[in-house]
Design a protein around this motif. Sequence first.
Motif, PDB file in Angstrom:
ATOM      1  N   LYS A 209       0.827  -1.196   0.000  1.00  0.00           N
ATOM      2  CA  LYS A 209       0.000   0.000   0.000  1.00  0.00           C
ATOM      3  C   LYS A 209       0.867   1.255   0.000  1.00  0.00           C
ATOM      4  O   LYS A 209       1.953   1.267   0.585  1.00  0.00           O
ATOM      5  N   MET A 210       0.405   2.298  -0.645  1.00  0.00           N
ATOM      6  CA  MET A 210       1.148   3.548  -0.683  1.00  0.00           C
ATOM      7  C   MET A 210       0.982   4.294   0.633  1.00  0.00           C
ATOM      8  O   MET A 210      -0.140   4.520   1.091  1.00  0.00           O
TER       9      MET A 210
ATOM     10  N   THR B 201       4.924  16.902   6.011  1.00  0.00           N
ATOM     11  CA  THR B 201       3.737  16.416   6.710  1.00  0.00           C
ATOM     12  C   THR B 201       4.013  15.036   7.307  1.00  0.00           C
ATOM     13  O   THR B 201       5.044  14.412   7.030  1.00  0.00           O
ATOM     14  N   ALA B 202       3.081  14.570   8.099  1.00  0.00           N
ATOM     15  CA  ALA B 202       3.139  13.186   8.570  1.00  0.00           C
ATOM     16  C   ALA B 202       2.831  12.251   7.405  1.00  0.00           C
ATOM     17  O   ALA B 202       2.301  12.668   6.363  1.00  0.00           O
ATOM     18  N   VAL B 203       3.151  10.972   7.585  1.00  0.00           N
ATOM     19  CA  VAL B 203       2.872   9.967   6.552  1.00  0.00           C
ATOM     20  C   VAL B 203       1.460   9.431   6.755  1.00  0.00           C
ATOM     21  O   VAL B 203       1.094   9.020   7.860  1.00  0.00           O
ATOM     22  N   ASP B 204       0.668   9.456   5.681  1.00  0.00           N
ATOM     23  CA  ASP B 204      -0.656   8.833   5.742  1.00  0.00           C
ATOM     24  C   ASP B 204      -0.505   7.356   5.383  1.00  0.00           C
ATOM     25  O   ASP B 204      -0.158   7.018   4.248  1.00  0.00           O
TER      26      ASP B 204
ATOM     27  N   PHE C 176       5.574  12.118  -1.863  1.00  0.00           N
ATOM     28  CA  PHE C 176       6.474  10.966  -1.836  1.00  0.00           C
ATOM     29  C   PHE C 176       5.796   9.785  -1.156  1.00  0.00           C
ATOM     30  O   PHE C 176       4.907   9.957  -0.321  1.00  0.00           O
ATOM     31  N   ILE C 177       6.277   8.584  -1.487  1.00  0.00           N
ATOM     32  CA  ILE C 177       5.873   7.372  -0.796  1.00  0.00           C
ATOM     33  C   ILE C 177       6.975   6.991   0.179  1.00  0.00           C
ATOM     34  O   ILE C 177       8.158   6.910  -0.198  1.00  0.00           O
TER      35      ILE C 177
ATOM     36  N   GLY D  98      13.796   3.036   0.449  1.00  0.00           N
ATOM     37  CA  GLY D  98      13.988   4.361  -0.147  1.00  0.00           C
ATOM     38  C   GLY D  98      12.683   4.953  -0.621  1.00  0.00           C
ATOM     39  O   GLY D  98      11.879   4.262  -1.268  1.00  0.00           O
ATOM     40  N   ASP D  99      12.464   6.218  -0.281  1.00  0.00           N
ATOM     41  CA  ASP D  99      11.215   6.879  -0.654  1.00  0.00           C
ATOM     42  C   ASP D  99      11.142   7.098  -2.167  1.00  0.00           C
ATOM     43  O   ASP D  99      12.175   7.217  -2.841  1.00  0.00           O
TER      44      ASP D  99
END
Length: 208
Positions: free
Chosen positions: A24-25, A44-47, A81-82, A87-88
């Motif tokens: 999942k992304m 931002t935070a990561v969703d 970004f993911i 690595g992102d």
Amino acid sequence: MTDLTLELNINSASDLEYVNHITKMNVYAVITLLGDKKTQKVKTAVDRYGGSNPNWNHAVRFAVNERLAREGRLTLVVRLFISRFLGDKDVGKVEVPLVYLFPSANGNSNGHGMKFVTYQVRTPSERMKGSLTFSYRFNGAAVISRPVHQQGPTSWAPPSQHGYGPYPYMSQPPPPTGYGYQGPPQYTKNDERLAKADLLVSAVSLIH
């Protein structure tokens, strides 16, 4: 010149390009204000739940040099970004010249002076895929008018909906077409002779 404060709320993105084929992304955004000597950047935070439709509702504040803003030298950049263990990965970005976010631009207010806008996301392969929504407002100075004749750079992605963005000119409507339309009436010499004869008959009737 007077410094401004740009208040942003990076709300959400939708229909992003799905670049993770197995997992999942988990998407986050990096917001940068470019054009000043001191680059300002916030993450931002990561969703971890939204996938290709992430939500952040992340508040950001940037100090804005009014002179540079008036000259169109400041650009707001939001890169997506993911977050990945190996690595992102870059998903895409939105670039907006700050002059187009001044109070004279279009937008819907939420009752607290914040305006909502939605922009298309440009992928690393230069395709338009997905959209980013954020709200904003300026504090600290009088309303600054955006010059309607100024054109955005080629890398700037115009808003994808609601008609936001600089559209100062409108083309003329096309002539009517379609079934039954035969263009403007055309007059022949015979029509002109008949019209003159009608006028002559009318004149004789009036004399009698």
